[in-house]
Write an enzyme that holds these catalytic residues in place. Sequence first.
Site, mmCIF file in Angstrom:
data_model
loop_
_atom_site.group_PDB
_atom_site.id
_atom_site.type_symbol
_atom_site.label_atom_id
_atom_site.label_comp_id
_atom_site.label_asym_id
_atom_site.label_seq_id
_atom_site.Cartn_x
_atom_site.Cartn_y
_atom_site.Cartn_z
ATOM 1 N N ASP A 218 0.755 -1.143 -0.162
ATOM 2 C CA ASP A 218 0.059 -0.013 0.220
ATOM 3 C C ASP A 218 0.761 1.317 -0.095
ATOM 4 O OD1 ASP A 218 -2.442 1.128 0.392
ATOM 5 O OD2 ASP A 218 -1.743 1.948 2.518
ATOM 6 N N GLU A 275 1.965 -0.128 -4.939
ATOM 7 C CA GLU A 275 0.912 0.984 -5.221
ATOM 8 C C GLU A 275 1.877 2.297 -5.217
ATOM 9 O OE1 GLU A 275 -3.193 3.069 -3.952
ATOM 10 O OE2 GLU A 275 -1.580 2.629 -2.514
ATOM 11 N N HIS A 350 -10.572 -1.057 -5.444
ATOM 12 C CA HIS A 350 -11.386 -0.511 -4.395
ATOM 13 C C HIS A 350 -11.445 0.841 -4.184
ATOM 14 C CE1 HIS A 350 -7.419 -0.844 -2.813
ATOM 15 N NE2 HIS A 350 -7.566 -0.353 -1.935
ATOM 16 N N ASP A 351 -10.372 1.363 -4.846
ATOM 17 C CA ASP A 351 -10.106 3.015 -4.592
ATOM 18 C C ASP A 351 -10.916 3.667 -6.300
ATOM 19 O OD1 ASP A 351 -9.036 2.877 -2.381
ATOM 20 O OD2 ASP A 351 -6.912 2.849 -3.317
HETATM 21 C C1 GLC Z 1 -4.136 3.269 -0.695
HETATM 22 C C2 GLC Z 1 -5.222 2.064 -0.477
HETATM 23 C C3 GLC Z 1 -6.746 2.994 -0.087
HETATM 24 C C4 GLC Z 1 -6.062 3.711 1.313
HETATM 25 C C5 GLC Z 1 -4.812 4.281 1.288
HETATM 26 C C6 GLC Z 1 -4.269 4.583 2.726
HETATM 27 O O1 GLC Z 1 -4.291 4.166 -1.563
HETATM 28 O O2 GLC Z 1 -5.578 1.542 -1.572
HETATM 29 O O3 GLC Z 1 -7.691 2.228 -0.199
HETATM 30 O O4 GLC Z 1 -7.193 4.543 1.739
HETATM 31 O O5 GLC Z 1 -3.873 3.675 0.696
HETATM 32 O O6 GLC Z 1 -3.914 3.329 3.096
#
Ligand code: GLC
Length: 590
Positions: A218, A275, A350-351
């Site tokens: 993440d 990510e 999911h985002d």
């Molecule tokens: C990433 C996740 C997201 C989360 C963020 C903070 O972007 O995919 O869902 O809110 O990190 O952890």
Amino acid sequence: MASDSLPDSPRPRRTAKKWWKESTVYQVYPASFKDSNGDGIGDIPGITSKLDYIKNLGADIIWLNPIFCSPQIDMGYDVSDYYNIYRPFGTVDDLDRLTAGIHERGMKLVLDLVVNHTSDQHRWFQEARSSRFNPYRDWYVWKKPTFDADGNRRPPNNWKSYFGGSVWEYDDLTGEYYLHLFAKEQPDLNWENPYVRAAVHDIVRYWLNKGADGFRMDAINLISKDQSFPDAPVTDPNSRWQDGTKYFACGPRLHEYLQGIGKILKQYDAFSVGEMPEIYDLNEILRSVGDDRSELSMVFHFEIVSLDHGAGGKFTSRTWTLNELKTVVSKWQTYMHNNNGWNALYLENHDQPRIVSRFGSDTQEHLALSAKMLATFLGFQSGTLFIYQGQELGLPNVPKTWSLDQYRDIETLNHWHENQKSPHPESYLQEYRLKSRDNARTPMPWDSSPNAGFSTAHPWIPVNDNHISLNAATQITQKESVYNFWASILHLRKKYPDVLVYGTFELLDPDHEHVFAYIRRASSAHAIVVMNFKSNEVKWSVPACFQRNGHGRILLANYTRSLPLDSTITLRPFESFIWFSDSEHSEARL
Ligand code: GLC
Ligand code: CA
């Protein structure tokens, strides 16, 4: 935005083969996948009960969004214990059973590693905030207040949080601020501290030893921050808080930290996808995913999913053109191939909202057609393919009738809280319907029964009413369904890996405003992939390479399309097809 120029590329090399390059990942959002015990919340036994569904689609890897103990301020992205499971999702024994079920079916398990920050309820942070002299104090980022000319207390700098407001939260007990790039309940870990790094390495090793096959990491490019914590330049004069990403996205020690984790992953031949928001420099990304770097297998970039973000951020609108999409796709496809990197292919997660509502059409007439067109667009590119639960059914966004009290997402609700008194608040409601993260977080529609077969109870977030007609049970049995179309794509990638996984990518007809077309090529065969992104008919002059080769065949299409093609054809609304020609008939160069 995308940088237009390509860095210098060495000559194409042969891409090394890896198990994870030939795999397709199916992403499961545990809270919304399947509820096994009737409390309205999806859970791990629920996932275990649906493994055959995922296997039958043809996926190889299952990625679970966070399942660890968490107060759920941000749906599990605020972890309070990395070694135990969030009770409503189940127990460690349930996870063991799920892992066994995945492995028995020849699939792999990927967990979500959230280590840029923890929950403020994590023991480490509880210790850290208890006293400036606590041994855990330095596990987080603490700074003294600054004061303005009138003696008012101010945060250490002007950085803006992803979820609104300042990145700094004042802690009364010890009179200092702590850093949180996301919500104030998500304090950032201090990666400068070797004990933090060692603790993360322990977590990684622990879950690999337990049977995980890798991690999605993440916000991983945010872990190293510029230690001088300077004020960001003022880019939004209307706000106190400014975009500070250049001081923490891909910071000075990122690669050293990634190599620390990468060494462990290598020992296990494990998979990793990082990510990486806010990075547009391909060379920087290549440092993370290059074959010889031992950092990450691949990264998620954000250039496609931010094409429709306006100047005022995600919840402002922007009209994008197909040519922009072509530039981004072609840049990543060719650059990774030429430099021994590897792409992660995704349009949903999911985002992100549902891709049919975003890049296709969610009208009854065009929903399935555009879902198949977008599947074709993504599914035949080079890279590891990611499918988010429900994408294989062509699910659209939440209904336009949703009111604000049906949303659950902290990003959306915080945004509303900050902006509801703005001159045109209704424009934001419109934007939430297009881009809120909740669009993809509604319960998985398993069948047409009440609560969509997701749960016997009222779910934690409303079910989309369209489950009556749009659900897994129906689509599995229909030969022409979006689900079976995706299954065919996954099957074709397995059947022709040389071309469809490892082959080169070339954009065709780069200037056509409505048709996206590309060639995938290996020495033995080549494929041409054609998509009409419009909801009406468009004319397309068929490139000479089709006509010179009369021997190819259509592998998959969302309308009936016969060969040979005329020199100009009419593509129907959202029409797409893949044409393929293999060894005996293939020309060396098109
Ligand atoms: C990433 C996740 C997201 C989360 C963020 C903070 O972007 O995919 O869902 O809110 O990190 O952890
Ligand atoms: Ca449950």
